[in-house]
Scaffold this motif. Structure first.
Motif, PDB file in Angstrom:
ATOM      1  N   GLU A 226       2.029   1.172   8.238  1.00 25.51           N
ATOM      2  CA  GLU A 226       2.391   2.552   7.906  1.00 25.51           C
ATOM      3  C   GLU A 226       1.166   3.413   7.618  1.00 25.51           C
ATOM      4  OE1 GLU A 226       5.558   5.077   5.192  1.00 25.51           O
ATOM      5  OE2 GLU A 226       5.370   2.894   4.917  1.00 25.51           O
TER       6      GLU A 226
ATOM      7  N   PRO B  92       9.791   8.725   9.522  1.00 29.31           N
ATOM      8  CA  PRO B  92       9.111   7.823   8.592  1.00 29.31           C
ATOM      9  C   PRO B  92       9.032   6.405   9.146  1.00 29.31           C
ATOM     10  CG  PRO B  92      10.677   9.215   7.438  1.00 29.31           C
ATOM     11  CD  PRO B  92      10.896   9.446   8.896  1.00 29.31           C
ATOM     12  N   TYR B  93       7.960   5.748   8.843  1.00 32.96           N
ATOM     13  CA  TYR B  93       7.657   4.435   9.415  1.00 32.96           C
ATOM     14  C   TYR B  93       8.791   3.418   9.238  1.00 32.96           C
ATOM     15  CZ  TYR B  93       4.659   0.441  10.642  1.00 32.96           C
ATOM     16  OH  TYR B  93       4.106  -0.666  11.230  1.00 32.96           O
TER      17      TYR B  93
ATOM     18  N   ALA C 106       0.407   6.787   9.760  1.00 29.24           N
ATOM     19  CA  ALA C 106       0.334   8.118   9.151  1.00 29.24           C
ATOM     20  C   ALA C 106      -1.007   8.792   9.439  1.00 29.24           C
ATOM     21  CB  ALA C 106       0.557   8.009   7.646  1.00 29.24           C
TER      22      ALA C 106
ATOM     23  N   HIS D   3       4.716  10.745  11.959  1.00 25.88           N
ATOM     24  CA  HIS D   3       5.081  10.123  10.685  1.00 25.88           C
ATOM     25  C   HIS D   3       5.953  11.053   9.852  1.00 25.88           C
ATOM     26  CE1 HIS D   3       4.258   8.628   6.493  1.00 25.88           C
ATOM     27  NE2 HIS D   3       4.619   7.530   7.103  1.00 25.88           N
ATOM     28  N   LYS D   4       5.667  12.356   9.897  1.00 25.96           N
ATOM     29  CA  LYS D   4       6.501  13.317   9.165  1.00 25.96           C
ATOM     30  C   LYS D   4       7.890  13.431   9.786  1.00 25.96           C
ATOM     31  CE  LYS D   4       2.544  16.104   7.663  1.00 25.96           C
ATOM     32  NZ  LYS D   4       1.816  17.392   7.841  1.00 25.96           N
TER      33      LYS D   4
ATOM     34  N   PRO E  43      -0.038  11.781  12.343  1.00 25.89           N
ATOM     35  CA  PRO E  43       0.557  12.407  11.149  1.00 25.89           C
ATOM     36  C   PRO E  43       1.838  13.172  11.431  1.00 25.89           C
ATOM     37  CG  PRO E  43      -1.437  13.558  11.845  1.00 25.89           C
ATOM     38  CD  PRO E  43      -1.383  12.292  12.633  1.00 25.89           C
TER      39      PRO E  43
END
Length: 314
Positions: free
Chosen positions: A290, A305-306, A294, A301-302, A298
């Motif tokens: 993770e 979520p991982y 991220a 990831h937003k 990025p």
């Protein structure tokens, strides 16, 4: 040897003199699978653009190389410092790496005739791409919205355009300019209502022409993909809607069809993709762990979520 050479070429790239190829081969670059030597992705006036200046030479996107008794199509990643070079010697194209003692006969890959047919004011290949001999690609739109917020993946080479360049596919700069909401974000539904009908019609017509071309196939791999929108559910809705139109042209079950997007927040969309005929769903995790995910991606990831990413991959 063939597999080892292909891996080396992909990893180390190829040095190409595009101007020399233009002098040596009639119809180059237009009749062949080519791309600009390089691009420089940047934000300019808020738009995601290729800001590389000048009319740079065009280089092949792939070449057919005779490796021992095997003929293989190899993707060309242009690199000026590569030990591999495409050279014209006595009127013939060669893939050469003198430091490795390698020298192979090569051929430029011609564009299939169907890709040059005009569809709604653009060549069919702008709607549907042919890669190699049997891989057909549908890029649903150009760009990735994470660029608008500085959250693009660190390695991103998302397809974009030069200023003023016209393209068949929707460009996300259009979404940013015309469909921003007063409180922030984008009116994705209004944007899709604006661009979706022409996109679906163009892709369906182009795909029908390309699949009927005797130079494509005989077995076809269909790759459908798109950059990120800020609303991943909407992204899936739009892509699946386009794919429903594609099924009017061909049964996806008859192809090696795979879909490459961020995992959907709504798992029911996975089942809908299977119902349409996709045999594979590809979710590029891009990094292991993770923290690395991220850092490297990025924006993704937003949006996803991982832990949820991993659950969807299961």
């Amino acid at each position: 040897l063939p597999a080892a050479v292909k891996l080396m070429v992909i990893n180390r790239g190829v040095k190409v003199d595009g101007a020399s190829l233009a002098r040596s081969f009639e119809g180059y670059p237009g009749a062949y699978r080519t791309k600009r030597t390089k691009a420089r992705h940047t934000l300019k006036g808020g738009d995601f653009l290729d800001a590389e200046r000048g009319e740079l030479p065009w280089v092949p996107t792939e070449v057919q190389v005779s490796l021992d008794v095997h003929d293989s199509v190899i993707k060309v990643n242009y690199r000026e410092d590569s030990p591999f070079a495409l050279l014209v010697r006595d009127g013939e194209l060669r893939l050469v790496a003198e430091s490795y003692g390698l020298d192979f006969a090569a051929e430029l890959v011609r564009r299939p005739e169907a890709t040059l047919v005009e569809v709604d004011g653009f060549p069919a290949e702008q709607w549907v791409q042919v890669l190699g001999r049997d891989r057909v690609g549908i890029m649903v739109y150009m760009g990735c919205a994470n660029w608008f917020h500085g959250d693009q993946c660190k390695f991103c080479d998302s397809i974009t355009v030069r200023p003023g360049e016209r393209r068949a596919l929707p460009i996300l700069n259009h979404l940013r300019r015309r469909f921003c909401l007063p409180g922030g974000g984008y009116d994705h539904a209004a944007w899709w209502s604006d661009v979706g009908p022409a996109l679906k019609a163009g892709v369906a017509r182009a795909l029908g022409l390309i699949l009927a071309d005797p130079d494509v196939g005989p077995h076809v791999h269909l790759h459908v993909m798109a950059g990120n929108l800020m609303d991943v559910d909407a992204e899936w809705d739009f892509v699946l809607e386009l794919c429903e139109e594609v099924t009017r042209v061909v049964r996806l079950q008859d192809l090696d069809a795979y879909l490459n997007l961020l995992p959907p927040p709504d798992p029911a969309k996975l089942e809908r993709a299977r119902e349409l005929g996709f045999g594979k769903l590809i979710f590029n995790l891009e990094a292991h762990g993770e923290e690395a995910f991220a850092k490297v991606c990025p924006g993704k990831h937003k949006l996803m979520p991982y832990p949820r990413y991993l659950r969807r991959m299961e």
